[in-house]
Scaffold this motif. Structure first.
Motif, short mmCIF file in Angstrom:
data_model
loop_
_atom_site.label_atom_id
_atom_site.label_comp_id
_atom_site.label_asym_id
_atom_site.label_seq_id
_atom_site.Cartn_x
_atom_site.Cartn_y
_atom_site.Cartn_z
N LEU A 54 50.58 47.05 21.38
CA LEU A 54 50.48 48.18 20.45
C LEU A 54 49.02 48.43 20.05
O LEU A 54 48.55 49.58 20.07
N ARG B 52 57.42 57.44 16.79
CA ARG B 52 56.08 57.86 17.21
C ARG B 52 55.17 56.63 17.20
O ARG B 52 55.08 55.92 16.18
N ILE B 53 54.53 56.39 18.32
CA ILE B 53 53.72 55.17 18.46
C ILE B 53 52.71 55.01 17.33
O ILE B 53 52.63 53.95 16.70
N GLY C 93 48.27 56.50 23.04
CA GLY C 93 49.12 57.46 22.33
C GLY C 93 48.28 58.51 21.61
O GLY C 93 48.59 59.70 21.61
N LEU D 280 56.62 51.60 25.88
CA LEU D 280 55.77 52.78 25.71
C LEU D 280 56.25 53.91 26.63
O LEU D 280 56.45 53.69 27.83
N SER E 103 59.11 45.51 26.46
CA SER E 103 58.08 45.19 25.48
C SER E 103 56.96 44.44 26.17
O SER E 103 56.92 43.22 26.18
N CYS F 185 48.86 50.76 23.47
CA CYS F 185 49.75 51.87 23.08
C CYS F 185 49.07 52.83 22.10
O CYS F 185 49.15 54.06 22.27
N ASN F 186 48.41 52.29 21.08
CA ASN F 186 47.82 53.18 20.07
C ASN F 186 46.70 54.07 20.61
O ASN F 186 46.77 55.29 20.47
N LEU G 39 55.21 46.38 22.84
CA LEU G 39 56.24 47.40 22.64
C LEU G 39 56.55 48.11 23.95
O LEU G 39 55.72 48.13 24.85
N ALA H 148 53.82 60.51 22.37
CA ALA H 148 53.83 59.08 22.69
C ALA H 148 54.83 58.39 21.78
O ALA H 148 54.77 58.53 20.55
N SER H 149 55.72 57.62 22.40
CA SER H 149 56.84 57.07 21.64
C SER H 149 57.17 55.67 22.16
O SER H 149 56.83 55.32 23.30
N ASP H 150 57.85 54.88 21.32
CA ASP H 150 58.37 53.61 21.85
C ASP H 150 59.83 53.79 22.27
O ASP H 150 60.55 52.83 22.47
#
Ligand code: FBP
Length: 519
Positions: free
Chosen positions: A453, A477-478, A461, A492, A449, A457-458, A490, A471-473
Motif C-alpha cells: 500500500l 478507493r486506494i 493510485g 490492487l 494481497s 498502491c498509493n 493489498l 484505483a481500488s482494492d
C-alpha cells in the motif's frame, strides 16, 4: 513560410533544402534548420530510427517517443489512408495494399511538405513525419484508418516558442516549479530541490539497470534467505521469489543516498528496508519509495521501474534517540495516499520515462540521453475512460473468487459493459503494466494481497486518479486507506474509470487464497 520545398531522405549521409538539413546517423535522423533557429532530433529528442526500432507498433511509439499527431491542422489520432500522402508508403506493394509495411523507414522516408494539409502550415509550422504508420495492416477495399506520426516545428518563431508548441522542450524541473506555483500551499523551492534529486536518482538507477549484465549485477544478492528484504513474507509471495536481487540492493542504496543528500528530506521509507530511515530534522518532506519494481524481470532485460510518493512531514520527533526518530519516521510514512503532495514512477524500458503528479494532473517526461535531461513529452496524460486491455497474472485463475472469474470471463468474451472482447497484456512489472494502462486504457490488477500500500498502491493510485482513472482494492478507493503498517499488502485494481467501476460491481474480486507462488 520559406520551407515549403519537398524534403526527401534517401539512404545517403546528408540532404539539404534551402532552410533545412536532414542528417542520417547510425542512431537516427537529425533534422535541423540551416539557420540554426530550430532543430528536431537533438534538442527535442525525436529520433526516427529509434522510434521505429524500439517501437514496433503505433501504440508503443506513442508510449515512448515524443511525437505529436496532426492532420488537417487538427490534432487527431488517425488520418484516413486516402488522405495520406503516398510518400508515406514505402514500397509499391505497400502502396497497393498488398503487403504491410516492412522495410526500414530510414531508407525510404520521403516527405513532401507541400503534401501536408495547408491548414496545418498556416501558422508557419513545418510538419515532419517521424513515424509513418506501420502498425496496421491494410488491404484494398479495407477502409481502416492508418496513423501518421508527425512532429511540428515552427520555423518562423524562436526555439523557445517552438519548444513550447511542441511541449517537448520543457525540462522536468521547470514543470515541477510551475506546478508548485499553481498551489500556493507548496514550498516550491523545496519541491524543485527534491525533484532535482529524484531525477538524479532515477537517472543513476536507469544507468545501472541498463548496464547490469555488463557489470555483473544480475542475479540474487544472497543465495540463501531473503537478504533482509523489508517486506518479505507477510503472505505476499514465496520465500524464493522474495529474495533480493543485487540490483534491488544497489538501487536502494542509490536512492537513499541521493535523496538524503537533497537537504529537504526528513525521512525515507524504502520497500527494501524493514524500517524507515530518519534523515534530518529540518527536512520538509517524507519520501516513500520502491527503488526497483519488477526486479525479478531484470535478468531477462524486461522493463522495470521505480515508484515514489512524497508527503509533508508532520510534527517533530519526541526525542533524538534512534527509537524516537524511527518511531516518528514510521508514523510519517503511514499517511494515507490522499495526502500525497507528489507521486510518480520511473519506467526503465526502451526509453527511460519519469511520470509524476503534484496534484494537478499527470505528466510524463522522457529522458533525452543525448542531453541527460527529462523533457516533457506527455503533458497532462488522460487515461481513456474505457479501454480494451486487461492485465493480470491469470495463471492464478483457479485461486480467484467467483466474482473476479466472472468479470474476466465476461470481458474476454465481449459480454461486459463494453461489447468488445478484451485482450490480455501482462508484463509482471507493476510500473510497466500501469504505464501501458495509463496510455491505452483498460484495467491492470493484482487481485491478491501482494502489492504494498505505502510504496506501490498509493503512488500508483494517485498517478492514475490524477490522469482521470480509478484505483481500488476491489472495494475501497486506494488513497483513502490509512496504512496500518509499513509493509501492508493489498489487492490492487487500477485503470480506466469505467473499467474499474465495472469490476467493482462484480463484488467478490479480491483473491483470498494466496499461496506462496514460486515464480
Ligand atoms: O506474482 P504476481 O502476483 O503476478 O506479482 C507481480 C507483481 O509483483 C511485483 O513484481 C512486485 O513484487 P515485489 O514488490 O515483491 O517486487 C510487481 O512489479 C508485479 O506487478
Amino acid at each position: 513560410m520559406t520551407a515549403m520545398t519537398s524534403l526527401s531522405l534517401p539512404p545517403r549521409r546528408q540532404v539539404s533544402s534551402p532552410s533545412m538539413s536532414v542528417e542520417r546517423r547510425t542512431s537516427g535522423l537529425l533534422c535541423s534548420t540551416s539557420g540554426g533557429k530550430v532543430s528536431i532530433g537533438k534538442s527535442f529528442g525525436v529520433d526516427i530510427d529509434h522510434t521505429r526500432a524500439m517501437a514496433p507498433s503505433r501504440r508503443s511509439a506513442s508510449a515512448g517517443v515524443p511525437v505529436a499527431l496532426f492532420s488537417g491542422g487538427k490534432k487527431q489520432k488517425f488520418i484516413k489512408k486516402e488522405d495520406e500522402p503516398k510518400e508515406y508508403w514505402q514500397t509499391a506493394d505497400e502502396r497497393s495494399g498488398k503487403s504491410p509495411l516492412l522495410s526500414p523507414i530510414s531508407t525510404h522516408l520521403s516527405i513532401k511538405l507541400a503534401d501536408v494539409p495547408s491548414k496545418a502550415l498556416g501558422d508557419g509550422s513545418v510538419y515532419i513525419c517521424v513515424a509513418p504508420r506501420q502498425s496496421r495492416r491494410w488491404s484494398p477495399g479495407n477502409q481502416r484508418t492508418r496513423s501518421v506520426h508527425m512532429a511540428a516545428v515552427d520555423l518562423s518563431e524562436s526555439t523557445a516558442v517552438a519548444e513550447t508548441k511542441l511541449k517537448l522542450g520543457s525540462g522536468l524541473l521547470k514543470v515541477v516549479g510551475d506546478e508548485c506555483k499553481r498551489d500556493g500551499g507548496l514550498a516550491a523551492a523545496g519541491m524543485v530541490q527534491l525533484f532535482a534529486h529524484i531525477q538524479l536518482a532515477v537517472k543513476s538507477v536507469s544507468s545501472v539497470v541498463s548496464r547490469a549484465s555488463l557489470e555483473g549485477l544480475m542475479g540474487y544478492y544472497e543465495e540463501v534467505g531473503d537478504g533482509g528484504r523489508g517486506g518479505g513474507g507477510g503472505g505476499g509471495g514465496g520465500a524464493e521469489r522474495d529474495k533480493q536481487k543485487k540490483l534491488d540492493v544497489v538501487a536502494n542504496d542509490i536512492v537513499k543516498r541521493v535523496l538524503a543528500d537533497s537537504g529537504v528530506v526528513a525521512a525515507l521509507a524504502s520497500e527494501e528496508d524493514e524500517e524507515p530511515v530518519f534523515v534530518a530534522n529540518g527536512g520538509e518532506y517524507v519520501v516513500v519509495f520502491d527503488p526497483l519494481d519488477g526486479s525479478r524481470n531484470i535478468d531477462a532485460s524486461i522493463p522495470t521501474g521505480m515508484i515514489f510518493g512524497v508527503y509533508a512531514r508532520i510534527g517533530t520527533p519526541s526525542g533524538s534517540s534512534s527509537a524516537s526518530t524511527t518511531e516518528w519516521s514510521l508514523a510519517n510514512s503511514l499517511q494515507p495516499g490522499s495526502t500525497l503532495l507528489a507521486g510518480g514512477y520511473a519506467l526503465f524500458s526502451s526509453a527511460t520515462m519519469l511520470v509524476l503528479s503534484l496534484g494537478h494532473g499527470t505528466h510524463g517526461f522522457t529522458l533525452d540521453t543525448s542531453l541527460g535531461e527529462f523533457l516533457l513529452t506527455h503533458p497532462n496524460i488522460q487515461i481513456p475512460k474505457r479501454g480494451q486491455i486487461y492485465s493480470v497474472n491469470d495463471g492464478r485463475y483457479f485461486d480467484w473468487p467467483q466474482g473476479l472469474r466472472n468479470y474476466i470471463d465476461d470481458i474476454r468474451q465481449g459480454k461486459g459493459q463494453n461489447p468488445k472482447k478484451y485482450s490480455a497484456r501482462y508484463i509482471c512489472s507493476l510500473v510497466a503494466d500501469v504505464h501501458r494502462t495509463l496510455l491505452y486504457g483498460g484495467i491492470a490488477m493484482n487481485p491478491r494481497s501482494h502489492l504494498r500500500l505505502v510504496y506501490e498502491c498509493n503512488p500508483m493510485g494517485f498517478i492514475v486518479e490524477q490522469a482521470g482513472g480509478k484505483a481500488s482494492d476491489g472495494k475501497r478507493r486506494i488513497v483513502d486507506i490509512k496504512p496500518s503498517k509499513l509493509h501492508e499488502r493489498l489487492p490492487l485494481f487500477l485503470g480506466s474509470f469505467d473499467d474499474v467501476h465495472e469490476l467493482e460491481s462484480y463484488g467478490d474480486v479480491q483473491q483470498v487464497v494466496n499461496p506462496g507462488y514460486q515464480v
